[in-house]
Design an enzyme around this catalytic site. Structure first.
Site, PDB file in Angstrom:
ATOM      1  N   GLY C 477       0.827  -1.206   0.000  1.00 28.32           N
ATOM      2  CA  GLY C 477       0.000   0.000   0.000  1.00 28.32           C
ATOM      3  C   GLY C 477       0.855   1.248   0.000  1.00 28.32           C
ATOM      4  O   GLY C 477       0.387   2.365  -0.183  1.00 28.32           O
ATOM      5  N   ASN C 626       7.250  10.213  -5.124  1.00 24.52           N
ATOM      6  CA  ASN C 626       5.932  10.391  -5.730  1.00 24.52           C
ATOM      7  C   ASN C 626       5.115  11.230  -4.750  1.00 24.52           C
ATOM      8  O   ASN C 626       4.817  10.790  -3.639  1.00 24.52           O
ATOM      9  CB  ASN C 626       5.256   9.030  -5.974  1.00 24.52           C
ATOM     10  CG  ASN C 626       3.854   9.175  -6.568  1.00 24.52           C
ATOM     11  OD1 ASN C 626       3.057  10.012  -6.129  1.00 24.52           O
ATOM     12  ND2 ASN C 626       3.548   8.377  -7.576  1.00 24.52           N
ATOM     13  N   GLY C 699       6.782   6.609   5.495  1.00 26.49           N
ATOM     14  CA  GLY C 699       5.517   6.064   6.001  1.00 26.49           C
ATOM     15  C   GLY C 699       5.451   5.945   7.504  1.00 26.49           C
ATOM     16  O   GLY C 699       4.376   6.013   8.094  1.00 26.49           O
ATOM     17  N   GLU C 700       6.587   5.749   8.130  1.00 23.97           N
ATOM     18  CA  GLU C 700       6.565   5.594   9.580  1.00 23.97           C
ATOM     19  C   GLU C 700       6.739   6.927  10.293  1.00 23.97           C
ATOM     20  O   GLU C 700       6.175   7.145  11.355  1.00 23.97           O
ATOM     21  CB  GLU C 700       7.671   4.628  10.005  1.00 23.97           C
ATOM     22  CG  GLU C 700       7.460   3.243   9.440  1.00 23.97           C
ATOM     23  CD  GLU C 700       8.505   2.267   9.927  1.00 23.97           C
ATOM     24  OE1 GLU C 700       8.141   1.120  10.203  1.00 23.97           O
ATOM     25  OE2 GLU C 700       9.684   2.646  10.040  1.00 23.97           O
TER      26      GLU C 700
END
Ligand SMILES: Cc1cc2nc3c(=O)[nH]c(=O)nc-3n(C[C@H](O)[C@H](O)[C@H](O)COP(=O)(O)OP(=O)(O)OC[C@H]3O[C@@H](n4cnc5c(N)ncnc54)[C@H](O)[C@@H]3O)c2cc1C
Ligand code: SF4
Ligand code: FES
Ligand code: FES
Lengths: 185, 322, 737
Positions: C477, C626, C699-700
């Protein structure tokens, strides 16, 4: 026992050897329509949302045998990769998903949700119980039956607002009508 | 899920007086059957028996047992005359569940007590005589009123709380004919038979729920919970209050999430009836509601929570009204 | 077609990157908010996850749960179960797992279904022709036990704690600093056990062909998973293939091989048929992994000007006996703020409850919100604005090790974020009210260490001028399909639709896998290197220096020559292999991603309910590959923070260690209505020490702090501090009085 279902417009007869088969497992395991997902199997997440006779429901908490004669729309009937529905395109544009596992449920749910809004259904946020506008808060509440652990909620709201806008933005008019019609096709 | 025989009822008569278990929306029964908390041998599907309309009945309405929660909440008449009921239903579950959940099934839904759901835990409700896992366990969601030594579970629903406040009547039919059960008496206290949630007798079916004439006034359903949507009530307050010359009238109060049944205290309503709204009066009403309330440890907070929520709801209901 | 011409590049990150290739290529696709290439499949339900695409003849397995918390299984009603309709096998095999492997273990986790360590531990697998039959039989399974549950340890207060020497450190004299400080706080915070609850429950389908097994599963790190499965089964890794083309969320819960994979493989071998084992949601909660609960003592001191003199962070966490993982709670504490007197303590208790493992940002996700809440307390004590207080204490270099930082933009994030959020509108604690709602604002720094892991990828440039990226990397994801496509397209000068990215097959070159936020940087670097190798070959064919070669829109341009790639290739296939390895830059520099987050909350003075009204963040995490998927990752991480601050807690029964709220109805992850609009801003940043792309983990980072900003906002709204997560309404009510 034979169960006749019209799934995404095609009538099929399913020979069921066991009444315990949920509608969700019938779709996934017996009809090979794995677009509808299983996130909890107990009505707690919305990943299994399908539209039955025009209404979004959790397909995990209903038996396939209970749907003899029913019309069912799954994500596969909303749009295909080369012929996506406006909501599906909006989910891509606004990145309304990450892992994608809750996504079919979100999109099927949103399809029916816009139709509910068009019919003037209130939500718990609609203070006077009148016809609600498609505000962000209303979208959030009406989509709260679909859990997304990747937590794409703000993007999901953007996608739905955008897709509804393609067909007019206010409830009570025509918004969602086209989407719902496509959903039921 | 255990194996069972499935059949479809063509009319209510097929489902009445049999030992088959009624299945309506299935959203509670199948949840429990998958875990074998419920293990019926026979299921009778009542989704095609009719009873799916809301009809006028004198000054009131009759809501069929198979009317879906979503339809009931969206019904024009209910919205106009009994908005409390719409609000309560809309505060419950999710849109998908409300599309499927039936009026009868919602009344009959079972507790969400964690130990009731765990076959490896003791639970007098699931297995009489086995003990109560929640007493001395995790009991944050449990009852503060009307609990017993054998069970401290709550009735978890919202719709019935509003029906209780509205003096609705549950119309049932059994092998010996029809009878009416006031919504306030439909659910029962656990006592030493917690396996029985309510007063429906074996073989009886709920046909409909009758709402008496509209009460007017302001209708407020305030549900307090751990997340803003898609969560059961920790405490909920249903209130109807009309104002007449600066005084409260037609006061109806019911509470969810605090007992084995929707909780109503006529004494509290009587305290308010005919009085001008005032904070200390609200406090006294709350005291009356909480008479005998007892926490189990994790749920102690429900006592102040109910008191505060009730005061706020009464203030809101009476604010600016004549 | 002729054999591909192979080229390769391997790079060890020993020096800062000077080439900055991605800023010199001209395709212009890198960094753009490109739509996910797999998007059309995901939105139409045609992307296939683990429990899908079953081979013909697949039968179903269901794991049986231990009903005791400690002891041994001594017998089993196998015969009774075997007599049930459709039941094909009841499997109790020594190779079955006690708990899933920890991330990057690359060997079998603790095995053996006979000895019970926690309630709910799988003790057998029942296999039947249909899912319904297997489920029924599994519930009817009954074990005889030698029950030692009364010897189990279920609450942290009763656990024996170990204090591994390597995880303690101190410098200066913290006690003295605290005593002599103008202002100091000495506070204890608690965070609960939490569950990943990825939307796709763990599932696996296994089938054998001779001595080789193929497993479709939901896993994050196929390279190590292959080794773990092989070791668990006692076969060579060469005989194992794992397929995870789409993973329905992981957040760390799918780092290691898990029960379902090993059990499915054993059963499939035994039966000679494909076997599918999907965990029930309750099993996901109680048999995979949890984030450990923690008790954290934080001591902070500063002088009269608000300059910090002392930092102490001691943590107590837990795990099952013999597990080596323990949540590294204070991972970011040594280098975040100034203070010459420091103490770090780490303690691990042994409990008989579900295995603890990595969950999104293990360490910082629970450590940073706590230290950031304590920072807020100290700022308040010192009478200094919390943003200003943080700015005063950002060190020039790592105050514990003396190492320089790589790109360090915390101050920029705080300043910029405060401005965009309208921080200056923040009022004194308890001062802002709208009806019954108390309104407050809070801030946190966001810090997450940055890592690089070895990773290999292949980039194949086909004769028609299209390219294929191949690596065993997974996309859980996070956007791997998007960024790897973009990187290859950028380096080869191709429009993105001429690049196909194939992932999630352990037969492909081994990547870092998805974990620790190192996935994008590591696998991305390997793809960049592979493409660069191809690029160099193209330069040779164009008879120019690689630096003089322009690749754009499928053309190769050098000096005044412009040819299509197909022309340059002249029927050949170029296959580049790229490998990245970590090197000296990870030792010489303290690397982290940085951010500042802001929250506005409304707290009901009646019920104690907390609503988050606004969230905003400014991040600096190197190059953004991105902009769309990066933003989504941040939003997702911050919403994890909402859950952590307000809702999420595994309720453990102190009598037997069982997880009582082990489903999505009672374990509350945020729902749509709980989440407000979220503003995300990225600072233009490059980190040459991180990797050749100069990108860092994202993400973290986003979930390392959010919960701190929210509790700080609650403190600002109510004037009360809440030191136990999640801040549920009962805790608020207690203080509101
Ligand atoms: C995740 C989740 C969240 C939920 N949250 C809420 C909430 O917040 N608030 C709330 O109120 N509810 C909530 N619900 C419960 C939901 O409202 C009930 O499951 C639903 O109302 C039950 O209706 P049904 O028709 O599906 O009943 P069924 O599951 O079909 O039946 C339930 C019971 O009623 C009996 N029954 C059904 N109809 C009749 C009849 N006519 N006569 C006699 N007996 C009958 C059945 O035999 C069975 O025992 C939630 C449910 C889930 C799964
Ligand atoms: S409270 Fe009632 S339902 Fe819950 S464990 Fe005790 S007896 Fe069972
Ligand atoms: S799978 Fe049906 S609601 Fe979760
Ligand atoms: S996209 Fe992963 S759960 Fe929603």
């Amino acid at each position: 026992m034979d169960v006749t279902l019209t799934v995404n417009g095609a009538q099929q007869t399913l020979q069921l050897d066991d009444p315990r088969v949920s509608l969700l497992d019938a779709l996934r395991q017996r009809l090979d329509l794995t677009g509808t997902k299983k996130g909890c199997d107990h009505g707690q997440c919305g990943a299994c949302t399908v539209i039955v006779n025009g209404r979004r429901i959790n397909s995990c908490l209903t038996l396939a045998v209970m749907h003899d004669g029913d019309e069912i729309t799954t994500i596969e009937g909303i749009g295909t990769p080369d012929n996506l529905a406006p909501l599906q395109r909006a989910f891509i544009k606004h990145d309304g998903f990450q892992c994608g596992y809750c996504t079919p449920g979100q999109i099927v749910s949103a399809t029916a949700m816009l139709e509910e809004l068009r019919q003037g259904w209130p939500s718990q946020l609609t203070g006077d119980l009148g016809a609600a506008d498609l505000t962000d808060e209303e979208i959030r509440e009406r989509m709260s039956g679909n859990i997304c652990r990747c937590s794409c909620y703000p993007n999901i709201v953007d996608a739905i607002r955008d897709a509804a806008g393609e067909t007019g933005s206010q409830a009570g008019g025509q918004p969602g009508a086209r989407l719902a019609a496509e959903g039921a096709a | 899920m255990r194996q069972f025989d499935y059949s479809r009822a063509a009319s209510p008569a097929d489902a009445i007086g049999t030992d088959a278990r009624i299945i309506a929306g299935g959203t509670n029964l199948l949840d429990l059957m998958k875990l074998q908390v419920e293990t019926p041998d026979r299921l009778i599907d009542v989704n095609h028996v009719g009873l799916d309309r809301i009809e006028r009945d004198g000054d009131g309405v009759r809501i069929g047992a198979l009317v879906r929660n979503a339809d009931c909440a969206a019904d024009e008449t209910v919205r106009r005359d009994w908005p409390l009921l719409s609000h309560a239903i809309l505060a419950g579950a999710s849109p998908q569940l409300r599309n499927r959940a039936s009026t009868g099934g919602n009344l009959m839904q079972r507790t969400r007590c964690y130990y009731f759901y765990d076959l490896d835990a003791p639970c007098n409700k699931r297995e009489p005589g086995s003990g109560c896992g929640a007493i001395g366990g995790i009991n944050r969601i449990h009852a503060i009123l009307g609990a017993s030594e054998s069970c401290i579970a709550t009735y978890p629903g919202d719709m019935a709380v509003a029906m209780s406040a509205l003096d609705a009547v549950v119309e049932v039919e059994g092998p010996n004919g029809r009878r009416d059960i006031p919504a306030t008496e439909f659910h029962r206290l656990p006592g030493d038979t917690p396996e029985r949630d309510n007063t429906l007798e074996p073989g009886e079916m709920i046909l409909s729920v009758r709402l008496p004439a509209p009460l007017g006034g302001r209708h407020i359903y305030r549900k307090v919970r751990d997340r803003r949507s898609y969560a059961f009530a920790l405490v909920s307050v249903a209130a109807v209050v009309a104002m007449d010359g600066g005084r409260m009238s037609n006061v109806r109060l019911a509470f969810g999430g605090v007992a084995h049944k929707p909780w109503r205290v006529p004494e509290a309503e009587a305290l308010l009836e005919g009085q001008a709204p005032a904070p200390d009066l609200f406090d006294r009403a709350a005291e009356a509601v909480l008479d005998g309330a007892r926490g189990q440890g994790h749920n102690d907070f429900k006592i102040p929570l109910l008191r505060r929520t009730l005061s706020a709801v009464l203030a809101e209901a009476t604010e600016g009204a004549e | 077609m002729s054999e591909p011409i192979e080229v390769s590049l391997s790079h060890r990150m020993n020096f800062a990157d000077k080439e900055d290739l991605l800023d010199r290529t001209t395709q212009g696709i890198i960094g753009t908010p490109m739509d996910r290439p797999e998007g059309p499949l995901k939105v139409s339900g045609t992307a296939t996850y683990a429990d899908e695409d079953h081979p013909p003849g697949t039968v179903y397995g269901w794991l049986v749960r231990s009903s005791i918390s400690k002891g041994w299984v001594t017998g089993f009603n196998t015969r009774e179960l075997r007599a049930m309709p459709g039941v094909l096998a009841v499997i109790r095999d020594k190779r079955m797992l006690r708990n899933p492997a920890q991330g990057q273990a690359s060997k079998a986790p603790y095995q053996g279904p006979a000895e019970i360590f926690y309630k709910g531990q799988p003790i057998a697998l029942v296999v039947a022709e249909t899912f319904e039959q297997a489920r029924d039989a599994a519930i009817k399974a009954r074990a005889d036990y030698d029950d030692r549950s009364e010897k189990g340890v279920f609450v942290p207060a009763e656990a024996k704690y170990e204090a591994p020497r390597s995880q303690q450190s101190s410098q200066g004299d913290l006690d003295a600093a605290m005593d002599g400080a103008a202002f100091a706080v000495d506070v204890e915070y608690h965070t609960p056990s939490m569950s990943h609850a990825a939307m796709e429950p763990h599932a696996a389908v296994a089938w054998w062909d001779g001595g080789s097994v193929t497993l479709r599963g939901s896993y994050q790190m196929l390279g190590s998973n292959k080794a773990e499965l092989a070791d668990s089964l006692g076969i060579s890794p060469k005989k194992v293939r794992i397929l995870s083309p789409y993973v329905g969320g992981g957040f760390g819960s799918k780092l290691g091989i898990s029960h379902e994979g090993v059990a499915a493989a054993i059963a499939a071998q035994k039966l000679g048929r494909p076997v599918a084992v999907a965990l029930h949601r309750r099993q996901q909660f109680e048999t995979t992994i949890r984030r450990s609960e923690s008790r954290q003592r934080v001591r902070l001191s500063c002088d009269a000007e608000g300059r910090m003199t002392g930092v102490g962070h001691e943590a107590w966490v837990s795990n099952l006996p013999a597990e080596t993982f323990s949540e590294p709670v204070s991972q970011a504490t040594p280098f975040t703020y100034e203070g010459e007197n420091r103490k770090i303590g780490h303690h691990v208790g042994r409990l008989n409850i579900t295995c603890a493992g990595s969950m999104r940002a293990p360490g910082e996700a629970i450590g940073v919100p706590v230290t950031e809440a304590a920072m807020d307390e100290l700022a308040h004590a010192a009478g200094i604005d919390p943003v200003e207080f943080r700015l005063r204490n950002i060190p020039e270099k790592d105050p514990s090790s003396g190492r320089p930082f790589s790109s360090h933009r915390l101050a920029d994030c705080l300043r910029r974020g405060a401005e965009s959020f309208g921080w200056h509108n923040r009022q004194a604690p308890g001062a802002r009210r709208e009806g019954e709602w108390l309104i407050g604002m809070g801030v946190t720094s966001a810090i997450r260490v940055n890592m690089l892991e070895p990773s290999t990828a292949r980039v194949i440039l086909l004769p028609d001028g299209t390219a294929r990226v191949e690596t065993d990397m997974t996309d859980i994801g996070t956007g791997s399909y998007s960024i790897l496509t973009q990187i290859a397209a950028e380096v080869l000068g191709l429009p993105a639709d001429r690049v196909t990215t194939v992932l999630g097959d352990s037969d492909l070159p081994q990547s870092s896998g998805s974990g620790g936020s190192f996935g994008a940087a590591s696998s991305g670097s390997s793809v960049m290197l592979a493409a660069k190798a191809v690029r160099q070959k193209l330069a040779k064919r164009m008879e120019c220096d690689p630096d003089e070669l322009t690749l754009k829109d499928g053309y190769a341009i050098a000096e005044n020559r412009r040819r299509t790639l197909a022309e340059v290739l002249a029927g050949d296939t170029l296959q580049g292999t790229g490998t990245i390895k970590k090197g000296l830059t990870s030792l010489g520099h303290q690397q982290a991603s940085w951010g500042a987050q802001f929250a506005e909350v409304a707290v009901s003075s009646v019920t104690g309910e907390v609503h988050v009204r606004r969230l905003a963040a400014t991040f600096a995490c190197g190059r953004i590959l991105n902009a769309k998927t990066a933003r989504s990752q941040c939003i997702g991480g911050m919403i994890f923070g909402i859950g952590q601050a307000l809702h999420e807690k595994v309720e453990t029964d102190a009598r037997d260690g069982s997880f009582v709220n082990r489903d999505l109805a009672e374990y509350h992850v945020p729902a749509n209505l709980d989440v407000p609009h979220i503003d995300i801003e990225f600072l233009d940043d490059r980190d040459p020490y991180a990797n050749p792309m100069q990108a860092k983990g994202i993400g973290e980072l986003a979930c390392c702090g959010t919960a701190g900003a929210i509790v700080n906002a609650i403190a600002n709204a109510t004037g009360h501090r809440f030191r136990s997560f999640p801040v549920t309404l009962d805790k608020v009510l207690e203080k509101l009085g």
